[in-house]
Design a protein around this motif. Structure first.
Motif, PDB file in Angstrom:
ATOM      1  N   GLU A 188      22.468 -32.276  63.238  1.00  0.00           N
ATOM      2  CA  GLU A 188      21.238 -32.936  63.351  1.00  0.00           C
ATOM      3  C   GLU A 188      20.060 -32.859  62.393  1.00  0.00           C
ATOM      4  OE1 GLU A 188      17.563 -32.421  66.675  1.00  0.00           O
ATOM      5  OE2 GLU A 188      19.104 -30.965  66.557  1.00  0.00           O
ATOM      6  N   HIS A 189      20.231 -31.824  61.598  1.00  0.00           N
ATOM      7  CA  HIS A 189      19.156 -31.714  60.660  1.00  0.00           C
ATOM      8  C   HIS A 189      19.458 -32.344  59.295  1.00  0.00           C
ATOM      9  CE1 HIS A 189      15.941 -29.146  62.583  1.00  0.00           C
ATOM     10  NE2 HIS A 189      16.912 -28.813  63.399  1.00  0.00           N
ATOM     11  N   ALA A 190      20.935 -32.471  59.136  1.00  0.00           N
ATOM     12  CA  ALA A 190      21.380 -33.046  58.027  1.00  0.00           C
ATOM     13  C   ALA A 190      20.970 -34.653  58.094  1.00  0.00           C
ATOM     14  CB  ALA A 190      23.007 -32.973  57.993  1.00  0.00           C
ATOM     15  N   HIS A 191      21.233 -34.964  59.391  1.00  0.00           N
ATOM     16  CA  HIS A 191      21.080 -36.473  59.721  1.00  0.00           C
ATOM     17  C   HIS A 191      19.334 -36.871  59.443  1.00  0.00           C
ATOM     18  CE1 HIS A 191      20.744 -40.429  61.589  1.00  0.00           C
ATOM     19  NE2 HIS A 191      19.508 -39.987  62.387  1.00  0.00           N
ATOM     20  N   LEU A 192      18.402 -35.815  59.979  1.00  0.00           N
ATOM     21  CA  LEU A 192      16.927 -35.904  59.726  1.00  0.00           C
ATOM     22  C   LEU A 192      16.758 -35.851  58.212  1.00  0.00           C
ATOM     23  CD1 LEU A 192      15.668 -33.436  62.318  1.00  0.00           C
ATOM     24  CD2 LEU A 192      15.409 -35.806  62.430  1.00  0.00           C
ATOM     25  N   VAL A 193      17.330 -34.962  57.334  1.00  0.00           N
ATOM     26  CA  VAL A 193      17.162 -35.258  55.596  1.00  0.00           C
ATOM     27  C   VAL A 193      17.633 -36.583  55.299  1.00  0.00           C
ATOM     28  CG1 VAL A 193      17.918 -34.430  53.775  1.00  0.00           C
ATOM     29  CG2 VAL A 193      17.314 -32.779  55.599  1.00  0.00           C
ATOM     30  N   GLU A 194      18.602 -37.121  55.619  1.00  0.00           N
ATOM     31  CA  GLU A 194      19.213 -38.398  55.367  1.00  0.00           C
ATOM     32  C   GLU A 194      18.300 -39.428  55.624  1.00  0.00           C
ATOM     33  OE1 GLU A 194      23.107 -38.231  56.841  1.00  0.00           O
ATOM     34  OE2 GLU A 194      23.934 -37.117  55.429  1.00  0.00           O
ATOM     35  N   LYS A 195      17.870 -39.499  56.883  1.00  0.00           N
ATOM     36  CA  LYS A 195      16.908 -40.432  57.355  1.00  0.00           C
ATOM     37  C   LYS A 195      15.600 -40.327  56.670  1.00  0.00           C
ATOM     38  CE  LYS A 195      15.702 -43.865  60.230  1.00  0.00           C
ATOM     39  NZ  LYS A 195      16.252 -45.277  59.709  1.00  0.00           N
ATOM     40  N   MET A 196      15.118 -39.297  56.598  1.00  0.00           N
ATOM     41  CA  MET A 196      13.506 -38.870  55.912  1.00  0.00           C
ATOM     42  C   MET A 196      13.792 -39.808  54.368  1.00  0.00           C
ATOM     43  SD  MET A 196      10.388 -37.954  56.424  1.00  0.00           S
ATOM     44  CE  MET A 196      10.490 -36.826  57.573  1.00  0.00           C
ATOM     45  N   ALA A 197      14.737 -39.109  53.723  1.00  0.00           N
ATOM     46  CA  ALA A 197      15.096 -39.899  52.408  1.00  0.00           C
ATOM     47  C   ALA A 197      15.155 -41.480  52.379  1.00  0.00           C
ATOM     48  CB  ALA A 197      16.487 -39.197  51.828  1.00  0.00           C
ATOM     49  N   GLU A 198      16.049 -41.935  53.300  1.00  0.00           N
ATOM     50  CA  GLU A 198      16.082 -43.286  53.467  1.00  0.00           C
ATOM     51  C   GLU A 198      14.804 -43.978  53.851  1.00  0.00           C
ATOM     52  OE1 GLU A 198      17.688 -45.930  57.102  1.00  0.00           O
ATOM     53  OE2 GLU A 198      19.182 -44.320  56.240  1.00  0.00           O
ATOM     54  N   VAL A 199      13.990 -43.502  54.639  1.00  0.00           N
ATOM     55  CA  VAL A 199      12.672 -44.090  54.767  1.00  0.00           C
ATOM     56  C   VAL A 199      11.795 -44.036  53.576  1.00  0.00           C
ATOM     57  CG1 VAL A 199      10.466 -43.663  56.188  1.00  0.00           C
ATOM     58  CG2 VAL A 199      12.733 -43.556  57.380  1.00  0.00           C
ATOM     59  N   LEU A 200      12.127 -43.053  52.853  1.00  0.00           N
ATOM     60  CA  LEU A 200      11.188 -42.923  51.448  1.00  0.00           C
ATOM     61  C   LEU A 200      11.726 -43.865  50.317  1.00  0.00           C
ATOM     62  CD1 LEU A 200      10.409 -39.059  51.508  1.00  0.00           C
ATOM     63  CD2 LEU A 200       8.802 -41.002  52.174  1.00  0.00           C
ATOM     64  N   GLY A 201      12.998 -44.487  50.625  1.00  0.00           N
ATOM     65  CA  GLY A 201      13.603 -45.323  49.799  1.00  0.00           C
ATOM     66  C   GLY A 201      14.456 -44.555  48.719  1.00  0.00           C
ATOM     67  N   VAL A 202      14.626 -43.321  49.235  1.00  0.00           N
ATOM     68  CA  VAL A 202      15.497 -42.525  48.263  1.00  0.00           C
ATOM     69  C   VAL A 202      16.927 -42.522  48.932  1.00  0.00           C
ATOM     70  CG1 VAL A 202      16.115 -40.114  47.443  1.00  0.00           C
ATOM     71  CG2 VAL A 202      13.744 -40.774  47.715  1.00  0.00           C
ATOM     72  N   ASP A 203      17.852 -42.964  48.030  1.00  0.00           N
ATOM     73  CA  ASP A 203      19.378 -42.994  48.387  1.00  0.00           C
ATOM     74  C   ASP A 203      20.078 -41.888  47.933  1.00  0.00           C
ATOM     75  OD1 ASP A 203      21.924 -43.578  48.426  1.00  0.00           O
ATOM     76  OD2 ASP A 203      21.641 -45.698  48.261  1.00  0.00           O
ATOM     77  N   LEU A 204      20.370 -40.766  48.638  1.00  0.00           N
ATOM     78  CA  LEU A 204      20.991 -39.781  48.410  1.00  0.00           C
ATOM     79  C   LEU A 204      22.385 -39.751  47.693  1.00  0.00           C
ATOM     80  CD1 LEU A 204      19.802 -37.369  51.174  1.00  0.00           C
ATOM     81  CD2 LEU A 204      18.627 -37.327  48.989  1.00  0.00           C
ATOM     82  N   ASP A 205      23.217 -40.735  48.281  1.00  0.00           N
ATOM     83  CA  ASP A 205      24.509 -41.189  47.761  1.00  0.00           C
ATOM     84  C   ASP A 205      24.317 -41.615  46.279  1.00  0.00           C
ATOM     85  OD1 ASP A 205      25.950 -40.724  50.190  1.00  0.00           O
ATOM     86  OD2 ASP A 205      25.916 -42.529  50.850  1.00  0.00           O
ATOM     87  N   GLU A 206      23.455 -42.465  46.034  1.00  0.00           N
ATOM     88  CA  GLU A 206      23.166 -42.903  44.630  1.00  0.00           C
ATOM     89  C   GLU A 206      22.419 -41.624  43.847  1.00  0.00           C
ATOM     90  OE1 GLU A 206      21.763 -46.358  41.743  1.00  0.00           O
ATOM     91  OE2 GLU A 206      22.678 -46.537  43.889  1.00  0.00           O
ATOM     92  N   GLU A 207      22.029 -40.899  44.337  1.00  0.00           N
ATOM     93  CA  GLU A 207      21.409 -39.630  43.521  1.00  0.00           C
ATOM     94  C   GLU A 207      22.503 -38.678  43.408  1.00  0.00           C
ATOM     95  OE1 GLU A 207      17.832 -38.785  42.516  1.00  0.00           O
ATOM     96  OE2 GLU A 207      18.256 -41.091  42.969  1.00  0.00           O
ATOM     97  N   THR A 208      23.587 -38.603  44.326  1.00  0.00           N
ATOM     98  CA  THR A 208      24.805 -37.932  43.906  1.00  0.00           C
ATOM     99  C   THR A 208      25.640 -38.535  43.104  1.00  0.00           C
ATOM    100  OG1 THR A 208      24.650 -37.221  46.223  1.00  0.00           O
ATOM    101  CG2 THR A 208      26.822 -36.865  44.949  1.00  0.00           C
ATOM    102  N   MET A 209      25.824 -39.863  42.755  1.00  0.00           N
ATOM    103  CA  MET A 209      26.701 -40.519  41.788  1.00  0.00           C
ATOM    104  C   MET A 209      26.049 -40.272  40.469  1.00  0.00           C
ATOM    105  SD  MET A 209      28.245 -43.676  43.774  1.00  0.00           S
ATOM    106  CE  MET A 209      26.788 -44.348  44.522  1.00  0.00           C
ATOM    107  N   ALA A 210      24.737 -40.219  40.742  1.00  0.00           N
ATOM    108  CA  ALA A 210      24.088 -40.068  39.192  1.00  0.00           C
ATOM    109  C   ALA A 210      24.078 -38.569  38.748  1.00  0.00           C
ATOM    110  CB  ALA A 210      22.639 -40.645  39.221  1.00  0.00           C
ATOM    111  N   GLY A 211      24.518 -37.784  39.514  1.00  0.00           N
ATOM    112  CA  GLY A 211      24.450 -36.524  39.147  1.00  0.00           C
ATOM    113  C   GLY A 211      22.989 -35.538  39.313  1.00  0.00           C
ATOM    114  N   ARG A 212      22.142 -36.331  40.201  1.00  0.00           N
ATOM    115  CA  ARG A 212      20.830 -35.599  40.357  1.00  0.00           C
ATOM    116  C   ARG A 212      20.971 -34.992  41.768  1.00  0.00           C
ATOM    117  NH1 ARG A 212      19.529 -40.850  38.009  1.00  0.00           N
ATOM    118  NH2 ARG A 212      19.550 -41.724  39.915  1.00  0.00           N
ATOM    119  N   TRP A 213      21.926 -35.166  42.490  1.00  0.00           N
ATOM    120  CA  TRP A 213      22.093 -34.551  43.837  1.00  0.00           C
ATOM    121  C   TRP A 213      23.335 -33.706  44.090  1.00  0.00           C
ATOM    122  CZ3 TRP A 213      18.273 -33.252  47.306  1.00  0.00           C
ATOM    123  CH2 TRP A 213      18.520 -33.038  48.542  1.00  0.00           C
ATOM    124  N   THR A 214      23.402 -32.765  44.487  1.00  0.00           N
ATOM    125  CA  THR A 214      24.696 -32.128  44.659  1.00  0.00           C
ATOM    126  C   THR A 214      24.826 -31.493  46.077  1.00  0.00           C
ATOM    127  OG1 THR A 214      23.927 -29.911  44.359  1.00  0.00           O
ATOM    128  CG2 THR A 214      24.599 -30.915  42.361  1.00  0.00           C
TER     129      THR A 214
END
Length: 89
Positions: free
Chosen positions: A9-35
């Motif tokens: 539930e909280h992982a979903h909230l983190v993902e949704k909060m990032a999305e609302v801010l325009g942050v793509d966590l998958d893209e950040e992961t692929m770029a090596g900036r998010w683990t």
């Protein structure tokens, strides 16, 4: 609620909060900036929230996006720093 379900539930909230801010966590992961460890740390902070329903309500009213994270978010500084880096790029 089981620990894993609460974590999800909280992982979903983190993902949704990032999305609302325009942050793509998958893209950040692929770029090596998010683990995966970054995600675990971020979700762990989120798990410490005493009122996730407040977050859900805020997210529900910001489907079109937002320029900043709400003040009650335990990951405000992190998410806004990620957003600022993307906006300035």
């Amino acid at each position: 609620m089981s620990g894993q379900t609460k974590y999800d539930e909280h992982a979903h909230l983190v993902e949704k909060m990032a999305e609302v801010l325009g942050v793509d966590l998958d893209e950040e992961t692929m770029a090596g900036r998010w683990t995966p460890e970054d995600m675990q740390d971020t979700v762990s902070r989120c798990l410490g929230c005493t009122d996730p329903s407040q977050c859900k309500g805020w997210l529900g009213s910001h489907d079109a996006g937002a320029d900043e994270t709400p003040g009650f978010c335990r990951n405000k500084d992190l998410l806004e720093a990620m957003r600022a880096r993307l906006v300035s790029a």
